[in-house]
Enzyme design. Structure first.
Site, PDB file in Angstrom:
ATOM      1  N   GLU A 767       0.879  -1.172   0.000  1.00  0.00           N
ATOM      2  CA  GLU A 767       0.000   0.000   0.000  1.00  0.00           C
ATOM      3  C   GLU A 767       0.907   1.209   0.000  1.00  0.00           C
ATOM      4  OE1 GLU A 767      -3.140   0.416  -0.200  1.00  0.00           O
ATOM      5  OE2 GLU A 767      -3.708  -1.702  -0.107  1.00  0.00           O
ATOM      6  N   CYS A 801      -2.223   8.437   3.994  1.00  0.00           N
ATOM      7  CA  CYS A 801      -2.114   8.220   2.550  1.00  0.00           C
ATOM      8  C   CYS A 801      -3.422   8.588   1.874  1.00  0.00           C
ATOM      9  CB  CYS A 801      -1.693   6.802   2.226  1.00  0.00           C
ATOM     10  SG  CYS A 801      -2.565   5.586   3.168  1.00  0.00           S
TER      11      CYS A 801
END
Ligand SMILES: Cc1cc2nc3c(=O)[nH]c(=O)nc-3n(C[C@H](O)[C@H](O)[C@H](O)COP(=O)(O)OP(=O)(O)OC[C@H]3O[C@@H](n4cnc5c(N)ncnc54)[C@H](O)[C@@H]3O)c2cc1C
Length: 1011
Positions: A767, A801
């Site tokens: 990720e 993020c």
């Protein structure tokens, strides 16, 4: 009091009211007018009602004929398809094409304006004052309420308070011309009530009000309320504090108590507040309020209402997994109204009652209870909303005299939200007005006592206990003795003083344990090393959170060896048993909830909410993956052919290296480790160097769960020393990573090389970053969009993020958006996360600080910095920065900053905004604020990100509800917290058995059943 006798009197009183009302209908229900026709259509057709309400909501933003026509078509279909009710009064329809749409649009806008005027006393002070004079001439008192947009900044709160002061100036001039109502002489209406009466919404007076920051929120509201009240007192007037959403209920009660008891105002009796009886907490609140008034010797007024936010409160509670705070059966609310009214009437010497209802039964109950208790008439009055229930208000005036109208005034744009609430109220199935004036429900039913109604409906509705609504029914953890359906961990409820105290207590407790030394955990044992690294509080870098032993390559090698050794037994442990370990770890985390969150506040600089939700998410991962593994652990039969049995099942990949980030230090660590473990892998976990103490807490949770030695190993250490080593280790077959794109790509590259000793192709679950955009369409609701962008861009200092780092605004709304955004940004307080007054804290460390400051400097070069905050001294703080003039060609539109720097981009139209949103290498999250059904639909297809959020912020994905993860340079397409995630941690296998022996085939179960 004889209850039976009282009830008979209430019913008799109610019948008198009905007789007085006769056949007259309130103006909103009069079918010979546009409003009545439209309301009738709404009540007949739920779909139309939804569309119409949404259309009304967006209407003030539709300033051009083009956008009005487009939205009409999107909401109601082509011109000819616009429902007859809406087209009523339109001449010249049939012209066809754009002219017809234009005509239709203009007429609908005019009619809706008129409809709003039904509920709004005036748009300007002079107009409103004239209207009030007319109402007073008819014998009605008033209370005036200034309509306002949601205040998203301190400047807007100033403007709102200023609006009140201006209004009070107008009333000051008008008041001398108003004879007192009621003929008692003097300056007071009915001999006791001030003529000037205003109602104030506390949330509009302080943009940063937050239940977690109880004292500061009360102080912030009071700062602007005090001058208003001072002016009211100067006019000899009365002020009522309205009650809004429950999240600010306790703060509002505190504001009332403080204002009422301040030395300056103690002697002045005319201050009241609204109390909502639909809240289950109200019985206790009211009791405490009355006791307080008595102890202080201060007379007060309570405006008793049922509560206007019922839908909101039930939906929000369900979404947050919290108990529904309101009654869920209408008769319970009605019963609470009568109960609370009686309590106040019994305390009439200290509390004046304003009965605010349009319900003939509720009003009759108050009236008759007051009479039964011999309450003097000047100790209670009746209030109704302007524009609602006119026939009833006339009947009430005739019967009791003391009737006050709640009169909103102000501009139409802010007024639309108010209009929507009133329309919802009028058309809801439970509404008394609808039942009385539209459904024609019999008087005996309408006047039935709430107790009788409850008894009658008990079978159908249950007795309405406090429930936790919907799918978020709370986790069936180990305490529940098994794996029930998954439910997200509830959100914190900072309105509750014990929860706030618990968090403060946890912070103090954690502080007592700072500076300890933490070992590694390998093969079920603590391992200390010579090298120790300090982890510090980013808000006070001289405060050492913990001293953490550092793994070198030798320690990582032993951890991998321990994992290998544990693997065969763990792999063969039945999935259900493996899942049970996770459920036990979730239980351990739940017991330590506040403490685990407090570590995050101190070590990672996370605000209360952010820290609490991070722990909640860790618990969710444990609970969710446990249940997913039970599902996936069952072999699946494939095909259905006689003589052959096929079974599809999974086995773990082997030894997993988990490399975790610091920004969700428990949640993401726990999610990746839990997924690997429950799938049957053994884990070597490297927590982030910035948050190793939190990493250690994960170790403690798995230890408490009793995982066999070697299944979970924790090896904190410097990435430069052990990062490549663990990735390249030939015995590691799986790497789960969350972090930057640079590191992620490096891992992918290293893992792609296969040395001779390696037995399996490595799988990488990565990720990585994002350059997430929120698109603001030209019809977006800025009351919603601005706070959502602020939260998405600056929550946890923009270090997510998923954070929004680009706001792409469609041109017509650009100036207004930027103006409100900048003011909202200016209102954000910055400081240590342990103080809930601060909504932004320090960034994680000095190197992050340096990198972000470089981007702030870049912002100065690439665009126009329209806001750059000051920063507190000490700590790794960076300024909250908003930069405009950015286009896709700029670095600020392309590179991940991972800090509170927001680029605002102006797109010429929605198509360009969407194209820009997609114009980066990343594809993680995105958001769109739009009230165009077509644009929302288009985004679903064309806004290509892993997680797209429509009309909400772009952070805060929940396990099991918004499986999280992106693609392109944002990651390799896995979805954490989703049904597919565990599949990445396993290899699928299929076993096929030929079951035919010498031509004989055992009868399959299905065939046997068919015989
Ligand atoms: C003068 C005045 C001032 C007001 N000020 C405020 C204020 O400050 N804050 C505020 O929140 N509201 C305020 N209201 C609105 C009020 O709370 C009610 O929403 C409104 O008056 C409708 O209640 P009713 O008794 O007139 O009608 P009714 O039709 O008898 O009651 C409707 C109410 O019942 C409740 N209800 C609906 N469905 C259910 C259900 N399934 N289960 C349980 N309860 C249900 C809701 O509260 C709903 O508003 C005010 C109203 C008036 C008249």
């Amino acid at each position: 009091m004889d209850r039976e006798h009282l009830d008979a009197a209430i019913v008799a009183r109610g019948r008198q009211f009905f007789e007085a009302i006769g056949d007259e209908a309130p103006s909103v229900f009069k079918k010979d007018w546009w409003t009545g026709k439209v309301m009738a259509a709404c009540m007949e057709n739920e779909q139309f009602k939804v569309q119409l309400f949404r259309f009304i909501d967006v209407l003030p933003y539709l300033t051009t004929a083009e956008s009005l026509g487009r939205h009409m078509q999107e909401y109601f279909g082509r011109e000819q398809a616009v429902p007859a009710a809406l087209r009523w009064g339109v001449k010249g329809v049939g012209l066809g094409g754009r002219l017809a749409v234009k005509v239709l649009g203009a007429v609908i806008r005019k009619n809706l304006h008129m409809m709003a005027r039904t509920f709004i006393a005036g748009e300007t002070v002079p107009e409103t004052v004239r209207r009030l004079a007319a109402l007073r001439g008819q014998g009605f008192g008033f209370t005036l309420d200034l309509l306002g947009e949601a205040t998203v900044s301190e400047r807007e709160a100033d403007a709102y308070a200023g609006g009140y002061l201006a209004m009070l100036d107008g009333l000051e001039q008008a008041q001398p011309d108003w004879p007192a109502i009621g003929g008692a002489g003097g300056d007071l209406d009915w001999g006791h009530a001030p003529r000037v009466n205003v109602s104030v919404k506390p949330s509009a007076l302080y943009s940063q009000a937050d239940p977690a920051e109880f004292d500061g929120s009360a102080a912030g509201i009071l700062e602007r309320l005090r001058p208003i009240y001072r002016k009211v007192v100067g006019l000899g007037g009365y002020l009522c504090i309205d009650m809004e959403m429950r999240r600010l209920k306790n703060v509002t009660l505190e504001v009332f108590r403080r204002l009422r008891s301040e030395p300056e105002f103690r002697a002045y009796p005319h201050l009241g507040l609204a109390v909502q009886v639909y809240l289950r907490e109200t019985d206790g609140d009211l009791e405490r309020l009355l006791a307080w008034a008595r102890t202080e010797g201060l007379p007060i007024t309570v405006r008793l209402v049922k509560g206007a936010y019922w839908d909101y409160e039930t939906v929000i509670a369900a979404q947050k997994g919290l108990p529904v705070p309101v009654y869920t059966v209408k008769a319970e609310t009605d019963a609470a109204f009568e109960r609370s009214a009686e309590v106040i009437l019994r305390n009439q010497d200290i509390c004046h009652l304003a009965c605010a209802s349009h319900n003939v039964r509720s009003v009759s109950a108050v009236l008759e209870t007051a009479r039964a208790l011999d309450v003097p008439e000047d100790r209670y009055e009746f209030q109704v909303l302007y524009g609602m229930a006119e026939p009833f208000r006339k009947a009430l005036l005739k019967t009791v005299g003391r009737v006050r109208l709640y009169c909103p005034f102000g501009e139409m744009l802010p007024g639309m939200a108010y209009l929507m609430r009133r329309l919802l109220e009028n058309t809801s199935n439970e509404s008394f007005l609808r039942q009385e004036f539209v459904e024609g429900v019999e008087a005996s039913r309408l006047l039935e006592s709430p107790a009788a109604a409850l008894a009658r409906t008990a079978g159908a509705c249950g007795d309405g206990p406090a429930t936790t609504a919907g799918a978020a029914a709370g986790p069936a953890g180990e305490e529940a003795g098994g794996l029930g359906p998954f439910g997200n961990h509830p959100f914190p409820d900072w309105t509750l003083a014990p929860q706030r105290a618990a968090y403060r207590g946890a912070l103090e407790e954690v502080r007592r344990h700072l500076g300890r030394t933490y070992p590694l955990f390998i093969g079920g044992k603590d391992v200390t090393t010579g090298e120790v690294a300090d982890s510090v509080n980013p808000a006070r870098p001289d405060e050492v959170i913990g001293r953490v032993c550092q793994a070198g390559t030798d320690e990582v090698a032993s951890a991998v060896a321990a994992a290998r050794e544990a693997l065969p037994a763990w792999r063969d442990t039945p999935p259900r048993e493996r899942a049970a370990y996770l459920v036990r770890a979730a239980g351990a985390a739940r017991r330590r909830m506040m403490e685990l969150a407090a570590w995050q506040t101190l070590e990672a600089g996370k605000q209360w909410d952010e820290a609490y939700l991070d722990v909640g998410e860790a618990i969710d991962f444990l609970d969710y993956y446990a249940r997913q593994m039970v599902r996936l652990g069952e072999p699946t039969p494939m095909g259905c052919v006689a003589g052959e049995v096929n079974e599809h099942f999974y086995q773990p990949k082997g030894v997993a290296a988990v490399i975790a980030p610091w920004n969700f230090p428990l949640a993401i660590s726990c999610g990746m480790c839990a997924a690997a473990i429950v799938a049957g892998n053994c884990v070597v976990y490297k927590p982030s160097g910035q948050t190793p103490v939190i990493g250690h807490t994960l170790s403690q949770l798995f230890r408490e769960a009793g995982l066999p030695a070697g299944v979970f190993n924790c090896t904190p250490g410097r990435g430069a020393v052990i990062g490549d080593f663990v990735v390249e280790h030939p015995a590691v077959s799986l790497i789960a990573f969350t972090g930057s794109m640079e590191v992620g790509l490096r891992i992918l590259e290293k893992a792609g090389r296969t040395p001779p000793a390696q037995a399996a192709v490595k799988k990488v679950i990565a990720e990585m970053g994002g350059k997430n955009a929120i698109v603001i369409d030209d019809d977006a609701d800025l009351d919603e969009a601005v706070p959502a962008v602020i939260h998405s861009a600056f929550g946890y200092q923009g270090q997510k993020c998923s954070a929004c780092s680009r706001a792409i605004v469609v041109a017509p709304l650009y100036e207004r958006f930027v103006e409100r955004l900048v003011e909202a940004a200016r209102s954000v307080r910055i400081g240590p996360a342990e103080d809930p007054a601060n909504h932004m804290g320090p960034v994680i460390d000095a190197s992050a600080q340096k990198k972000i400051l470089e981007y702030v400097a870049l912002a100065e070069r690439e665009g126009t910095v329209v806001y750059r905050s000051d920063v507190p001294a000490g700590g790794y703080y960076v300024p909250l920065t908003v930069v405009t003039g950015i286009t896709p060609a700029h670095r600020l539109a392309q590179e991940e900053v991972f800090g509170p720097v927001l680029a605002v981009m102006k797109a010429k139209d929605f198509g360009e905004a969407l194209a820009w949103a997609n114009a980066t290498r990343f594809a993680l999250t995105g958001g769109v604020f739009s009230r165009s059904p077509d644009h929302l639909q288009r985004c679903r297809r064309e806004f290509r990100v892993g997680n797209l959020y429509l009309n909400r912020g772009c952070t805060g994905a929940l396990v099991g509800r918004q499986p999280f993860g992106g693609f392109r340079m944002s990651g390799v397409g896995t979805k954490a917290g989703g049904p597919d995630y565990l599949l990445h941690f396993m290899d699928p296998r299929v076993v096929t058995e030929n079951t035919m022996r010498r031509g004989f085939v055992p009868m399959a179960e299905g065939e046997a059943a068919a015989v």
